[in-house]
Design a protein around this motif. Sequence first.
Motif, PDB file in Angstrom:
ATOM      1  N   GLU A 147      12.806  19.581  29.308  1.00 13.82           N
ATOM      2  CA  GLU A 147      13.024  20.492  30.432  1.00 13.82           C
ATOM      3  C   GLU A 147      13.794  21.586  30.038  1.00 13.82           C
ATOM      4  N   PHE A 148      13.398  22.946  30.097  1.00 14.19           N
ATOM      5  CA  PHE A 148      14.420  24.235  30.095  1.00 14.19           C
ATOM      6  C   PHE A 148      15.280  24.203  31.187  1.00 14.19           C
ATOM      7  N   ARG A 149      16.575  24.332  30.815  1.00 14.55           N
ATOM      8  CA  ARG A 149      17.812  24.680  31.741  1.00 14.55           C
ATOM      9  C   ARG A 149      18.192  26.127  31.519  1.00 14.55           C
ATOM     10  N   GLY A 150      18.425  26.731  32.361  1.00 18.81           N
ATOM     11  CA  GLY A 150      18.915  28.112  32.380  1.00 18.81           C
ATOM     12  C   GLY A 150      17.894  29.166  32.468  1.00 18.81           C
ATOM     13  N   ASP A 151      18.324  30.115  32.075  1.00 21.18           N
ATOM     14  CA  ASP A 151      17.235  31.333  32.296  1.00 21.18           C
ATOM     15  C   ASP A 151      16.328  31.464  31.413  1.00 21.18           C
ATOM     16  N   ALA A 152      15.001  31.212  31.380  1.00 21.83           N
ATOM     17  CA  ALA A 152      14.018  30.913  30.620  1.00 21.83           C
ATOM     18  C   ALA A 152      13.564  32.602  30.023  1.00 21.83           C
ATOM     19  N   TYR A 153      13.995  33.585  30.656  1.00 27.14           N
ATOM     20  CA  TYR A 153      13.695  35.073  30.109  1.00 27.14           C
ATOM     21  C   TYR A 153      14.704  35.200  28.959  1.00 27.14           C
ATOM     22  N   ASP A 154      15.655  34.456  28.698  1.00 26.73           N
ATOM     23  CA  ASP A 154      16.466  34.475  27.530  1.00 26.73           C
ATOM     24  C   ASP A 154      15.990  33.945  26.336  1.00 26.73           C
ATOM     25  N   SER A 155      14.683  33.101  26.574  1.00 33.23           N
ATOM     26  CA  SER A 155      14.096  32.568  25.698  1.00 33.23           C
ATOM     27  C   SER A 155      12.813  33.295  24.798  1.00 33.23           C
ATOM     28  N   ASP A 156      12.176  32.866  24.003  1.00 30.22           N
ATOM     29  CA  ASP A 156      11.058  33.485  23.368  1.00 30.22           C
ATOM     30  C   ASP A 156       9.863  33.418  24.001  1.00 30.22           C
ATOM     31  N   GLU A 157       9.166  34.688  24.035  1.00 30.46           N
ATOM     32  CA  GLU A 157       7.715  34.646  24.608  1.00 30.46           C
ATOM     33  C   GLU A 157       6.648  33.641  23.901  1.00 30.46           C
ATOM     34  N   ASP A 158       5.784  32.959  24.746  1.00 30.77           N
ATOM     35  CA  ASP A 158       4.815  32.260  23.805  1.00 30.77           C
ATOM     36  C   ASP A 158       3.566  32.282  24.623  1.00 30.77           C
ATOM     37  N   ILE A 159       3.272  33.277  25.360  1.00 37.08           N
ATOM     38  CA  ILE A 159       1.874  33.690  25.936  1.00 37.08           C
ATOM     39  C   ILE A 159       1.263  34.936  25.246  1.00 37.08           C
ATOM     40  N   PRO A 160      -0.096  34.746  25.236  1.00 37.14           N
ATOM     41  CA  PRO A 160      -0.918  36.127  24.813  1.00 37.14           C
ATOM     42  C   PRO A 160      -0.172  37.414  25.585  1.00 37.14           C
ATOM     43  N   ARG A 161      -0.240  38.603  24.807  1.00 36.56           N
ATOM     44  CA  ARG A 161       0.293  39.719  25.510  1.00 36.56           C
ATOM     45  C   ARG A 161      -0.875  40.618  25.479  1.00 36.56           C
ATOM     46  N   ASN A 162      -2.200  40.335  25.424  1.00 37.76           N
ATOM     47  CA  ASN A 162      -3.238  41.629  25.618  1.00 37.76           C
ATOM     48  C   ASN A 162      -4.594  40.507  25.714  1.00 37.76           C
ATOM     49  N   VAL A 163      -5.641  41.279  26.265  1.00 34.16           N
ATOM     50  CA  VAL A 163      -7.136  40.546  26.359  1.00 34.16           C
ATOM     51  C   VAL A 163      -7.514  40.075  24.915  1.00 34.16           C
ATOM     52  N   SER A 164      -7.217  40.859  24.092  1.00 35.09           N
ATOM     53  CA  SER A 164      -7.785  40.601  22.674  1.00 35.09           C
ATOM     54  C   SER A 164      -7.257  39.247  22.208  1.00 35.09           C
ATOM     55  N   GLU A 165      -6.161  39.278  22.139  1.00 36.16           N
ATOM     56  CA  GLU A 165      -5.204  37.720  22.046  1.00 36.16           C
ATOM     57  C   GLU A 165      -5.742  36.678  22.649  1.00 36.16           C
ATOM     58  N   ALA A 166      -5.801  36.895  23.933  1.00 35.49           N
ATOM     59  CA  ALA A 166      -6.211  35.959  25.083  1.00 35.49           C
ATOM     60  C   ALA A 166      -7.655  35.326  24.618  1.00 35.49           C
ATOM     61  N   LEU A 167      -8.477  36.033  24.399  1.00 36.69           N
ATOM     62  CA  LEU A 167      -9.598  35.899  24.145  1.00 36.69           C
ATOM     63  C   LEU A 167      -9.888  35.055  22.807  1.00 36.69           C
ATOM     64  N   ASP A 168      -9.133  35.522  21.639  1.00 39.12           N
ATOM     65  CA  ASP A 168      -9.067  34.799  20.470  1.00 39.12           C
ATOM     66  C   ASP A 168      -8.540  33.279  20.717  1.00 39.12           C
ATOM     67  N   LEU A 169      -7.717  33.122  21.596  1.00 38.79           N
ATOM     68  CA  LEU A 169      -7.029  31.756  21.825  1.00 38.79           C
ATOM     69  C   LEU A 169      -8.183  30.862  22.524  1.00 38.79           C
ATOM     70  N   PHE A 170      -8.717  31.530  23.382  1.00 38.81           N
ATOM     71  CA  PHE A 170     -10.035  31.044  24.379  1.00 38.81           C
ATOM     72  C   PHE A 170     -11.000  30.338  23.359  1.00 38.81           C
ATOM     73  N   ALA A 171     -11.352  31.182  22.570  1.00 36.97           N
ATOM     74  CA  ALA A 171     -12.467  30.988  21.466  1.00 36.97           C
ATOM     75  C   ALA A 171     -12.307  29.772  20.665  1.00 36.97           C
ATOM     76  N   THR A 172     -11.085  29.480  20.507  1.00 43.45           N
ATOM     77  CA  THR A 172     -10.877  28.370  19.572  1.00 43.45           C
ATOM     78  C   THR A 172     -10.230  27.208  19.851  1.00 43.45           C
ATOM     79  N   ASN A 173     -10.293  27.147  21.507  1.00 46.69           N
ATOM     80  CA  ASN A 173      -9.569  25.709  21.800  1.00 46.69           C
ATOM     81  C   ASN A 173     -10.753  25.011  22.428  1.00 46.69           C
ATOM     82  N   THR A 174     -11.582  24.017  21.495  1.00 43.04           N
ATOM     83  CA  THR A 174     -12.607  23.286  21.822  1.00 43.04           C
ATOM     84  C   THR A 174     -12.639  22.204  22.845  1.00 43.04           C
ATOM     85  N   ALA A 175     -11.417  21.799  23.207  1.00 41.74           N
ATOM     86  CA  ALA A 175     -11.222  20.539  24.123  1.00 41.74           C
ATOM     87  C   ALA A 175     -11.364  21.247  25.552  1.00 41.74           C
ATOM     88  N   LEU A 176     -10.612  22.617  25.773  1.00 39.56           N
ATOM     89  CA  LEU A 176     -10.866  23.422  26.871  1.00 39.56           C
ATOM     90  C   LEU A 176     -12.176  23.819  27.403  1.00 39.56           C
TER      91      LEU A 176
END
Length: 451
Positions: A383-412
């Motif tokens: 569990e994260f305690r404190g301000d999560a904005y002080d931690s690293d980003e770990d989500i896609p930052r644009n459509v292209s990156e998001a679609l690349d991740l979407f293409a490779t997740n066979t379980a989803l």
Amino acid sequence: MADWTDTLPDAALAFLEGRRLDEVECIVADIAGVARGKAMPASKFGKQTHFYLPNSIFLQTITGDWASVEGEAFTEPDMILTPDMSTATAAPWTADCTLQVIHDIMDQQGNPVPVAPRNVLRRVVSLFNEQGWKPIVAPEMEFFLVARNTDPAKAIEPPMGRSGRRAAARQAYSMSAIDEYGPVIDDIYDFAEAQGFEIDGILQEGGAGQIEMNLRHGDPVKLADEIFFFKRLIREAALRHDCFATFMAKPIQDEPGSAMHIHHSVVDIATGQNIFSLPDGGESTAFLHFIAGMQTHMSSAIALLAPYVNSYRRYVRDFAAPINLEWGRDNRTTGLRVPVSDAAGRRLENRIAGMDCNPYLGIAASLACGYLGLMEQKFPREEFRGDAYDSDEDIPRNVSEALDLFATNTALREVLGEEFCTVYAAVKELEYKEFLQVISPWEREHLLLNV
């Protein structure tokens, strides 16, 4: 009234009392969540069991172009649409007496069309049901009321309030701020009542003219239907008062964006108990597995939760939207929040989804991640305690990156359906390609004479 109206929901019957029904709008949601279909005289609707639409409505981009799927000929075969009368509801803003009815979508062999967003959500819900579980969701809708904007080159402005001033920002939860556009809110309540929808609450959010509306928890398909209807209802209420309602993720520069937070719980069908809680009221391992599924698969699902280039403008550090998939109890800086509740109401809030997503697909993608967590039985990060904005980003930052991740997740993709995922990616890739052809004012201002 014709015989078929005897099967209508109570709210629709109440709307028709003392009136002659003129028209029925036969509608479905496309990939973007736009209502497609046809309107017909009530007398004709009552005499037919179904109608046809081409499957190309699910290949249309938000700009009106059509995507193509590699290896498939574009022949536009008809789909069979049959009314789901449980969804029949008023269209109270129309001049004539009109009902709207969402339709089920089958192919000509009687199989659910796998690329139809409502069918995608049903598919995911059925996977829970096969395990003896019933998923429960409670969506929150955020949107902006804005001044009429007929020139796309002009920046969006907040609407003029009853005081004669434009709506002010940084007034979250202010009663006087929401009273500024009280007539619009009144119409939203009136339309919702006519349609038989229950609003859990309306409040002023942090942006100028930004409103949050909460819906009561319930069945995912039913709630997605309501959001689909609510988007239209809210737009119509705004137009009555010379302003627009927008569900863009980030319509105004330097203002917060609009989210569709989704609260999740899962009930054991046999016992009616929330599987996220133990008999003594503590958190179950199933709850932790659900969170782990979100952390493991959500980045790959963001292509559905943040479907447009504008969607990623929400994810700004310290700007009321998450930048990662940390989880925490009663912590609004995390992407995954465990709200304060009793054992029966224990739930997980997904704060990633934008209000610009198709509600069927946003809820389906979110549930799919939780389902995979329950099946994989992994455990989340601490569990994260404190301000999560002080931690690293770990989500896609644009459509292209998001679609690349979407293409490779066979379980989803297996949970959502491979045919749907292929079509969805084709539509989004074409939209992104079209966007890249547009030269922005920023580029003209800073690059035209300086580089």
